[in-house]
Structures are given as C-alpha cells and as structure tokens.
Scaffold this motif. Sequence first.
Motif, PDB file in Angstrom:
ATOM      1  N   LEU A 277       0.959   2.200  -1.775  1.00 20.57           N
ATOM      2  CA  LEU A 277       0.058   2.837  -2.425  1.00 20.57           C
ATOM      3  C   LEU A 277      -0.908   2.033  -3.122  1.00 20.57           C
ATOM      4  O   LEU A 277      -0.640   1.119  -3.877  1.00 20.57           O
ATOM      5  N   TRP A 278      -2.254   2.431  -2.964  1.00 17.53           N
ATOM      6  CA  TRP A 278      -3.296   1.375  -3.459  1.00 17.53           C
ATOM      7  C   TRP A 278      -4.221   2.397  -4.530  1.00 17.53           C
ATOM      8  O   TRP A 278      -4.495   3.492  -4.124  1.00 17.53           O
ATOM      9  N   HIS A 279      -4.714   1.582  -5.523  1.00 17.67           N
ATOM     10  CA  HIS A 279      -5.572   2.463  -6.401  1.00 17.67           C
ATOM     11  C   HIS A 279      -6.810   1.465  -6.671  1.00 17.67           C
ATOM     12  O   HIS A 279      -6.471   0.539  -7.327  1.00 17.67           O
ATOM     13  N   GLU A 280      -8.068   1.850  -6.498  1.00 16.17           N
ATOM     14  CA  GLU A 280      -9.053   1.181  -6.619  1.00 16.17           C
ATOM     15  C   GLU A 280      -9.033  -0.333  -6.181  1.00 16.17           C
ATOM     16  O   GLU A 280      -9.245  -1.138  -6.582  1.00 16.17           O
ATOM     17  N   GLY A 281      -8.590  -0.429  -5.176  1.00 17.77           N
ATOM     18  CA  GLY A 281      -8.380  -1.504  -4.262  1.00 17.77           C
ATOM     19  C   GLY A 281      -7.274  -2.308  -4.667  1.00 17.77           C
ATOM     20  O   GLY A 281      -7.210  -3.642  -4.149  1.00 17.77           O
ATOM     21  N   LYS A 282      -6.279  -1.942  -5.711  1.00 16.93           N
ATOM     22  CA  LYS A 282      -5.266  -2.951  -6.014  1.00 16.93           C
ATOM     23  C   LYS A 282      -3.932  -2.125  -5.535  1.00 16.93           C
ATOM     24  O   LYS A 282      -3.704  -1.105  -5.737  1.00 16.93           O
ATOM     25  N   PRO A 283      -2.832  -2.959  -5.155  1.00 16.47           N
ATOM     26  CA  PRO A 283      -1.641  -2.458  -5.000  1.00 16.47           C
ATOM     27  C   PRO A 283      -1.044  -1.683  -6.199  1.00 16.47           C
ATOM     28  O   PRO A 283      -0.906  -2.215  -7.277  1.00 16.47           O
ATOM     29  N   VAL A 284      -0.331  -0.488  -5.858  1.00 12.89           N
ATOM     30  CA  VAL A 284       0.313   0.207  -6.989  1.00 12.89           C
ATOM     31  C   VAL A 284       2.106   0.371  -6.902  1.00 12.89           C
ATOM     32  O   VAL A 284       2.276   0.396  -5.686  1.00 12.89           O
ATOM     33  N   ASN A 285       2.961  -0.157  -7.674  1.00  8.49           N
ATOM     34  CA  ASN A 285       4.244   0.119  -7.339  1.00  8.49           C
ATOM     35  C   ASN A 285       4.614   1.612  -7.396  1.00  8.49           C
ATOM     36  O   ASN A 285       4.712   2.226  -8.558  1.00  8.49           O
ATOM     37  N   SER A 286       4.587   2.452  -6.227  1.00  9.71           N
ATOM     38  CA  SER A 286       4.974   3.489  -6.065  1.00  9.71           C
ATOM     39  C   SER A 286       6.330   4.007  -6.569  1.00  9.71           C
ATOM     40  O   SER A 286       6.585   5.141  -6.947  1.00  9.71           O
ATOM     41  N   GLU A 287       7.171   3.109  -6.686  1.00 10.22           N
ATOM     42  CA  GLU A 287       8.466   3.289  -7.215  1.00 10.22           C
ATOM     43  C   GLU A 287       8.483   3.733  -8.799  1.00 10.22           C
ATOM     44  O   GLU A 287       9.577   4.502  -9.148  1.00 10.22           O
ATOM     45  N   ASN A 288       7.253   3.615  -9.483  1.00  6.57           N
ATOM     46  CA  ASN A 288       7.449   4.267 -10.900  1.00  6.57           C
ATOM     47  C   ASN A 288       7.077   5.533 -10.946  1.00  6.57           C
ATOM     48  O   ASN A 288       6.844   6.246 -11.814  1.00  6.57           O
ATOM     49  N   TYR A 289       6.266   6.082  -9.744  1.00  4.84           N
ATOM     50  CA  TYR A 289       5.840   7.521  -9.734  1.00  4.84           C
ATOM     51  C   TYR A 289       6.575   8.451  -9.038  1.00  4.84           C
ATOM     52  O   TYR A 289       6.144   9.664  -8.994  1.00  4.84           O
ATOM     53  N   ILE A 290       7.173   7.839  -7.699  1.00  2.00           N
ATOM     54  CA  ILE A 290       7.787   8.656  -6.862  1.00  2.00           C
ATOM     55  C   ILE A 290       9.366   8.596  -6.670  1.00  2.00           C
ATOM     56  O   ILE A 290      10.038   7.302  -6.778  1.00  2.00           O
ATOM     57  N   VAL A 291      10.094   9.609  -6.543  1.00  4.70           N
ATOM     58  CA  VAL A 291      11.653   9.511  -6.338  1.00  4.70           C
ATOM     59  C   VAL A 291      11.933   9.514  -5.028  1.00  4.70           C
ATOM     60  O   VAL A 291      11.652  10.648  -4.276  1.00  4.70           O
ATOM     61  N   TYR A 292      12.524   8.582  -4.480  1.00  6.46           N
ATOM     62  CA  TYR A 292      12.913   8.458  -2.959  1.00  6.46           C
ATOM     63  C   TYR A 292      14.074   8.974  -2.640  1.00  6.46           C
ATOM     64  O   TYR A 292      15.070   8.969  -3.302  1.00  6.46           O
TER      65      TYR A 292
END
Length: 292
Positions: A277-292
């Motif tokens: 997951l990328w935001h404004e050209g920077k990688p984002v830790n999706s684990e902070n916002y998505i429950v797998y």
Amino acid sequence: MSRKAEKRAKRQRTKLHRKYNLSIIDEKTFATVFSFRLSIMNVFTVVSALSIILIIIVYLVIAYTPIKEYIIPNYPEREEREKLEHNAEVLDSLEYQMKLYTQKMQILQTILQGDDPSEYNNIDSLVVVSTEHYANLNFDLSPADSMLRMEIQENEALNVNFRANTAGVRIENMFFYPPINGIVSSNFNNGHYGTDVVAAENSIIHAVLDGTVILDTWTVETGYTIMIQHSNDFISVYKHNSKLLKKTGEHVIAGEGIALLGNTGNLTLGPHLHFELWHEGKPVNSENYIVY
C-alpha cells in the motif's frame, strides 16, 4: 504312526506322482498324433495356477472397468458419483463462505460499536493452511521491486489527478477492504515494503478501495502482478497471483475480485499474496489499517 499307516501314505504319494501317458490317436490309422506324460500332482498344480490367474483377471476387470456397475448390486452410476462429488465440493464451499460471513459480521459489529477490531488479528484462519512450508519465507528487496518503486514514485510526482481530494483526508479515518483472509507470514519493515499473507491457492484477492487498474503484468521475480490507483493518492499492489481477473484501465470497487492467489515468480516459496500500500509515493504499513 504304525507301519500300516506309513505304507498307506507312501502308496498315496506314489499314486500322486505316478506318471500317466496322455495320447491323441488318429481314428483311422491309429497313429499317435500327440502325446505327453503327466501325473495327478501335475494336473492339480496346473489347475490351481490357472484358477489363481483367472481370479486375478476377474478382479481386475471388475475393479477397473465399467462392468462393475452391472455386476455389483446397488453400485452408483458414474453420473451419480459425479453428482455426489459436486455436492461435496459445493457443501465445502458453502461452509467456507458461512464462516467467512460470520467473521466479517463480527468485525463489522465491533467497528460499529466503536471497539478496536485489532483483536481479530489472531483469529485462526478460515482456510486450514499448514505453515511449516512457509517458516523460512524470505522476500528481500529485489532489483525488480526497486525499479517498480522508482517508477511509481516518478509517476506519482507528476500525477495531479488525485491530489484535489487529499485535503482533510486522514488514513486513520479510511476503511480498507481486506485483500484476503489468511496468515501473515512476513510483516512490513524497512527492507520489506509490503505484507505477505498465506492462504489457500486460487483464493480470490479483493481490491482494498475503489479505483482504476493502472498495471496488469507478469515479471520473472513477482509473477502475475496487478496495481490499482485509488483516490487520495493511494496505490495498492498485489503480487505472485496465479491469474489476473482485471485489465489495465478497468474500474474496480472495494471488495471486488481482481486476481487469484498463486505462487508465480521466483521470489516465492509457496502460495501467498505480497500486498503493498502506497500513499503519496511512500510505502505504508497496511497492517495498521487492515485486518487480515
């Protein structure tokens, strides 16, 4: 044993091994056409061997040919067996969908109540997957990944189409649809700009937000890869798929199936999804916002 009994047994053995001459004689000339010697023991041995061979042949014919449908009473026909197998597959699929629905409803109820849904991070996976084969998963940063990230950053630097709606939008207030439910085998870190999720092969992978597919391709290292541009300068990337269900330029909605989980590419040791997951050209830790 008495001498009389011994003599009787000896006579019986002698009788079994006594040779007889079996001849076929011409009726007119009385000339011998065919002749061979045999004994009672020889006849018994040959008959026994032929019987065993015949039993084996009959068994193989019944076991491996359609003739068993006519010989074995109440044996189901091929169409009936195919229906039984199909019904078993449908039942298994329905059971999986019911468990998946129950889990999603629990997570949704937790969110509506204002509670933290992070407690579901440790829920057992709905798909029973052995993790012993994935204990040594290693997905280090590769030259192909570096080039892809550079390309994304360059494109994002020139992309103004999605910047108009970024004002006042916080990532904490956004809802991301889980791309897949499974076991997280490798977390996001400085050298690994994504999350690896292990699940059953050919499971459906979903789009995390509404957006437009900007890349559907195949690379030697990451296999079948699909990339989606979302509003508010978000980009999601899905790698190692077995099949892509969407093409570049197609619009997708959150939760829509976009690919099938696979094991393609050199940088994989088993079926899993590498999600970025990328935001404004920077990688984002999706684990902070998505429950797998």
